[in-house]
Design an enzyme around this catalytic site. Structure first.
Site, short mmCIF file in Angstrom:
data_model
loop_
_atom_site.label_atom_id
_atom_site.label_comp_id
_atom_site.label_asym_id
_atom_site.label_seq_id
_atom_site.Cartn_x
_atom_site.Cartn_y
_atom_site.Cartn_z
N SER A 34 0.84 -1.21 0.00
CA SER A 34 0.00 0.00 0.00
C SER A 34 0.87 1.26 0.00
CB SER A 34 -0.94 0.01 1.21
OG SER A 34 -0.21 -0.02 2.42
N SER A 124 7.28 4.99 18.12
CA SER A 124 7.67 6.30 17.62
C SER A 124 7.84 7.27 18.78
CB SER A 124 6.56 6.82 16.70
OG SER A 124 6.75 8.17 16.40
N THR A 126 6.64 9.89 18.76
CA THR A 126 5.34 10.58 18.84
C THR A 126 4.59 10.18 20.11
OG1 THR A 126 3.43 11.21 17.48
CG2 THR A 126 3.91 8.88 17.57
N TYR A 148 -2.88 8.76 14.58
CA TYR A 148 -1.67 7.96 14.31
C TYR A 148 -0.90 7.70 15.61
CZ TYR A 148 3.16 6.91 13.25
OH TYR A 148 4.41 6.33 13.26
N LYS A 152 0.00 4.10 18.10
CA LYS A 152 1.29 3.65 18.65
C LYS A 152 1.18 3.48 20.17
CE LYS A 152 3.56 3.51 14.76
NZ LYS A 152 3.84 2.20 14.15
N LEU A 199 10.36 16.46 6.41
CA LEU A 199 11.32 17.49 6.01
C LEU A 199 12.34 17.02 4.97
CD1 LEU A 199 12.44 20.32 6.42
CD2 LEU A 199 13.66 19.47 8.44
P1 NAD Z 1 6.54 2.84 5.12
O1 NAD Z 1 5.17 3.28 4.78
O2 NAD Z 1 7.63 3.10 4.14
O3 NAD Z 1 6.53 1.26 5.45
C1 NAD Z 1 5.42 0.61 5.99
C2 NAD Z 1 5.12 -0.59 5.09
O4 NAD Z 1 4.00 -1.31 5.64
C3 NAD Z 1 4.76 -0.20 3.66
O5 NAD Z 1 5.57 -0.94 2.77
C4 NAD Z 1 3.28 -0.57 3.53
O6 NAD Z 1 2.97 -1.01 2.22
C5 NAD Z 1 3.16 -1.69 4.56
N1 NAD Z 1 1.82 -1.87 5.14
C6 NAD Z 1 1.02 -0.93 5.69
N2 NAD Z 1 -0.10 -1.50 6.17
C7 NAD Z 1 -0.02 -2.83 5.91
C8 NAD Z 1 -0.86 -3.94 6.15
N3 NAD Z 1 -2.05 -3.79 6.75
N4 NAD Z 1 -0.46 -5.15 5.75
C9 NAD Z 1 0.73 -5.32 5.13
N5 NAD Z 1 1.58 -4.31 4.88
C10 NAD Z 1 1.21 -3.08 5.26
O7 NAD Z 1 6.91 3.46 6.54
P2 NAD Z 1 8.29 3.50 7.32
O8 NAD Z 1 8.74 4.91 7.37
O9 NAD Z 1 9.19 2.46 6.82
O10 NAD Z 1 7.75 3.15 8.77
C11 NAD Z 1 7.75 1.82 9.25
C12 NAD Z 1 7.11 1.80 10.62
O11 NAD Z 1 7.84 2.68 11.47
C13 NAD Z 1 5.67 2.27 10.67
O12 NAD Z 1 4.97 1.46 11.59
C14 NAD Z 1 5.77 3.69 11.15
O13 NAD Z 1 4.61 4.08 11.84
C15 NAD Z 1 6.96 3.60 12.08
N6 NAD Z 1 7.66 4.88 12.26
C16 NAD Z 1 8.11 5.56 11.17
C17 NAD Z 1 8.76 6.78 11.33
C18 NAD Z 1 9.25 7.60 10.16
O14 NAD Z 1 9.51 8.78 10.32
N7 NAD Z 1 9.41 7.02 8.97
C19 NAD Z 1 8.96 7.28 12.62
C20 NAD Z 1 8.50 6.55 13.70
C21 NAD Z 1 7.84 5.35 13.51
C1 WQD Z 2 10.52 17.90 11.16
C2 WQD Z 2 10.62 19.42 11.35
C3 WQD Z 2 8.56 20.57 10.92
C4 WQD Z 2 8.35 19.67 6.64
C5 WQD Z 2 6.95 13.18 12.04
C6 WQD Z 2 5.83 12.53 12.79
C7 WQD Z 2 6.39 11.59 13.81
C8 WQD Z 2 7.37 10.61 13.18
C9 WQD Z 2 8.39 11.29 12.34
C10 WQD Z 2 6.23 8.59 12.64
C11 WQD Z 2 9.40 20.02 12.06
C12 WQD Z 2 9.62 20.96 9.92
C13 WQD Z 2 8.74 19.74 7.96
C14 WQD Z 2 8.38 20.85 5.85
C15 WQD Z 2 9.20 22.06 7.76
N1 WQD Z 2 6.72 9.70 12.29
N2 WQD Z 2 9.17 20.91 8.51
N3 WQD Z 2 8.81 21.99 6.45
O1 WQD Z 2 6.99 16.25 12.57
O2 WQD Z 2 9.19 15.75 13.74
O3 WQD Z 2 7.76 13.90 12.96
O4 WQD Z 2 7.76 12.17 11.42
O5 WQD Z 2 6.11 8.13 13.74
O6 WQD Z 2 5.30 10.94 14.37
O7 WQD Z 2 5.06 13.52 13.44
O8 WQD Z 2 8.95 15.24 11.29
O9 WQD Z 2 9.99 15.65 9.11
O10 WQD Z 2 7.55 16.19 9.42
O11 WQD Z 2 9.26 17.60 10.56
O12 WQD Z 2 9.59 23.12 8.25
O13 WQD Z 2 8.02 20.84 4.68
O14 WQD Z 2 10.64 20.01 10.04
O15 WQD Z 2 7.78 21.67 11.28
O16 WQD Z 2 9.88 21.07 12.85
P1 WQD Z 2 8.16 15.40 12.71
P2 WQD Z 2 8.91 16.13 10.00
#
Ligand code: NAD
Ligand code: WQD
Length: 339
Positions: A34, A124, A126, A148, A152, A199
Site C-alpha cells: 500500500s 515512535s 510521537t 496515528y 502507537k 522534512l
Molecule cells: P513505510 O510506509 O515506508 O513502510 C510501511 C510498510 O508497511 C509499507 O511498505 C506498507 O505497504 C506496509 N503496510 C502498511 N499497512 C499494511 C498492512 N495492513 N499489511 C501489510 N503491509 C502493510 O513506513 P516506514 O517509514 O518504513 O515506517 C515503518 C514503521 O515505522 C511504521 O509502523 C511507522 O509508523 C513507524 N515509524 C516511522 C517513522 C518515520 O519517520 N518514517 C517514525 C516513527 C515510527
Molecule cells: C521535522 C521538522 C517541521 C516539513 C513526524 C511525525 C512523527 C514521526 C516522524 C512517525 C518540524 C519541519 C517539515 C516541511 C518544515 N513519524 N518541517 N517543512 O513532525 O518531527 O515527525 O515524522 O512516527 O510521528 O510527526 O517530522 O519531518 O515532518 O518535521 O519546516 O516541509 O521540520 O515543522 O519542525 P516530525 P517532519
C-alpha cells in the site's frame, strides 16, 4: 529459521532487511504494497546478493498470514507494517485504527498460536506527545495528539498487556526519532508517493528541482534559531538498532521501550544548511506559519539503548544529507522506474 518482517518493503523495513541478510539471517517479508513497491525486492538483492522471501498480503488477512507461519519456521517478527501519515490519520481515523491496531492484533494472535513470542515493534517518539522534559527518556509521560500517535500508544499498551499475561514473550518497543537518509549504495531510500509530509524528502525534492522551495513551518519556537529542533537519525543506524533489539528479544523475555535516536538535536535551518554544504545544492526556502500539532524541540536520551542493547548511532548529519541526496539523484522518480 527465519525472521518475519512485516512492512519489509517500506522505507525502514527495507533497510532493516538489508542489515538482516548481511548478518546472515533468513528473511521473509510480508507487505500489502500500500505504500511501497515490489521493485524494492530487486534492490535488496542488488545490495546483498540475496532475495528475501516475499508474500504480498495484508496482515489483517488472517488466512493468508496464517499460511506464512504454516509454511515457514519463523523465529521472531519485526513489525513495521502500518500507516504513518499524521495528517491523514486525522482525516481517516478509522482506517488508521483498523490498519495499525487490527493488523497488530491479528499478527500477535497468530504468533501466539505458532509459539513465536519474540517481537520487535516500530513505535515512535510521537508517543511522548508534548515532551515532559528534554532529552526524552523512556520513562517520560506518554500522550498522543492525533490518531496515528494514538495507535502507537495503544499498541505499546496492548503489547505490555500481552507480556503481563504471558511472560514468555520478549518484546522491544522501538521509539524512533526522525529517520532520514538512505542506504549508501543509493539503491534503497524513502519514496513518498505524493507531496512529502516530512522534512528531508521535501528538501531532496527541492534540490532536484521537483519543488520550487521549502516552507519552513515557523521560526518563533523557543529554540536557538526559532525553527523546530529534531533528533535526525540515519536510517541505516536505525536498521542496525533493530538487529540489536532482535538479539535481545531472542534471549530475554520482557517488554521494554528503547529510544532510537542520536541524542543530538538539529534545527530545521541547521539541517537545510548541512544539506547545502554536503551536496553543494542550494535550498531556497520561505518561513511560513507553524504546522498545527508540531512541537518545538524533540530529542532522545539514548542511555538505555546503549546500556542494554549495546547500540549507538554512528552516522552524522553530513552522512544523512549525502546519502539522502545520493538516493534522490539516482532515483529521480523513486522506484517508479520499475527496477
Ligand atoms: P513505510 O510506509 O515506508 O513502510 C510501511 C510498510 O508497511 C509499507 O511498505 C506498507 O505497504 C506496509 N503496510 C502498511 N499497512 C499494511 C498492512 N495492513 N499489511 C501489510 N503491509 C502493510 O513506513 P516506514 O517509514 O518504513 O515506517 C515503518 C514503521 O515505522 C511504521 O509502523 C511507522 O509508523 C513507524 N515509524 C516511522 C517513522 C518515520 O519517520 N518514517 C517514525 C516513527 C515510527
Ligand atoms: C521535522 C521538522 C517541521 C516539513 C513526524 C511525525 C512523527 C514521526 C516522524 C512517525 C518540524 C519541519 C517539515 C516541511 C518544515 N513519524 N518541517 N517543512 O513532525 O518531527 O515527525 O515524522 O512516527 O510521528 O510527526 O517530522 O519531518 O515532518 O518535521 O519546516 O516541509 O521540520 O515543522 O519542525 P516530525 P517532519
Amino acid at each position: 529459521m527465519s525472521i518475519l518482517v512485516t512492512g519489509g518493503t517500506g522505507y525502514i523495513g527495507s533497510h532493516t532487511c538489508v542489515e538482516l541478510l548481511q548478518a546472515g539471517y533468513d528473511v521473509i517479508i510480508v507487505d500489502n504494497l500500500s505504500n511501497s513497491k515490489a521493485a524494492v525486492l530487486n534492490r535488496i538483492k542488488a545490495i546483498t546478493g540475496q532475495q528475501p522471501g516475499f508474500y504480498q498480503l495484508d496482515i489483517r488477512d488472517r488466512d493468508k498470514l496464517d499460511k506464512v507461519f504454516a509454511e515457514n519456521r519463523i523465529e521472531a517478527v519485526i513489525h513495521f507494517a502500518g500507516l504513518k501519515a499524521v495528517g491523514e490519520s486525522v482525516a481517516l481515523p478509522l482506517a488508521y485504527y483498523h490498519n495499525n491496531i487490527t493488523g497488530t492484533l491479528v499478527l500477535c494472535e497468530l504468533m501466539a498460536q505458532y509459539g513465536v513470542k519474540q517481537l520487535v515493534f516500530s513505535s515512535s517518539a510521537t508517543v511522548y506527545g508534548v515532551p515532559e522534559r528534554i532529552p526524552l527518556g523512556e520513562d517520560c509521560g506518554r500522550s498522543a495528539t492525533n490518531p496515528y500517535g494514538r495507535t502507537k500508544l495503544m499498541i505499546e499498551d496492548i503489547l505490555s498487556d500481552l507480556y503481563a499475561a504471558d511472560p514468555a514473550w520478549g518484546i522491544a518497543l522501538l521509539r524512533y526519532f526522525n529517520p532520514i537518509g538512505a542506504h549508501e549504495s543509493g539503491n534503497i531510500g524513502e519514496d513518498p508517493h505524493d507531496i512529502p509530509n516530512n522534512l528531508m524528502p521535501y528538501i531532496t525534492q527541492v534540490a532536484i528541482g521537483k519543488r520550487d522551495k521549502l516552507s519552513i513551518f515557523g521560526n518563533d519556537y523557543d529554540t536557538p534559531d526559532g525553527t523546530g529542533v529534531r533528533d535526525f537519525i540515519h536510517v541505516v543506524d536505525l536498521a542496525k538498532g533493530h538487529l540489536k533489539a532482535l538479539e535481545k528479544v531472542l534471549v530475554s523475555p520482557g517488554v521494554t521501550a528503547y529510544n532510537l535516536g542520536t541524542g543530538q538535536g538539529y534545527s530545521v535551518l541547521e539541517l537545510v544548511r548541512a544539506f547545502e554544504q554536503a551536496t553543494g545544492r542550494p535550498i531556497p526556502y520561505v518561513i511560513t506559519g507553524r504546522r498545527p500539532g508540531d512541537i518545538g524541540i524533540c530529542y532522545a536520551d539514548t542511555t538505555r539503548a546503549k546500556a542494554e542493547l549495546g547500540w549507538v548511532a554512528e552516522k552524522n548529519i553530513e552522512d544523512m544529507c549525502k546519502d539522502a541526496w545520493n538516493w534522490q539523484i539516482n532515483n529521480p522518480q523513486g522506484y517508479r522506474d520499475g527496477m
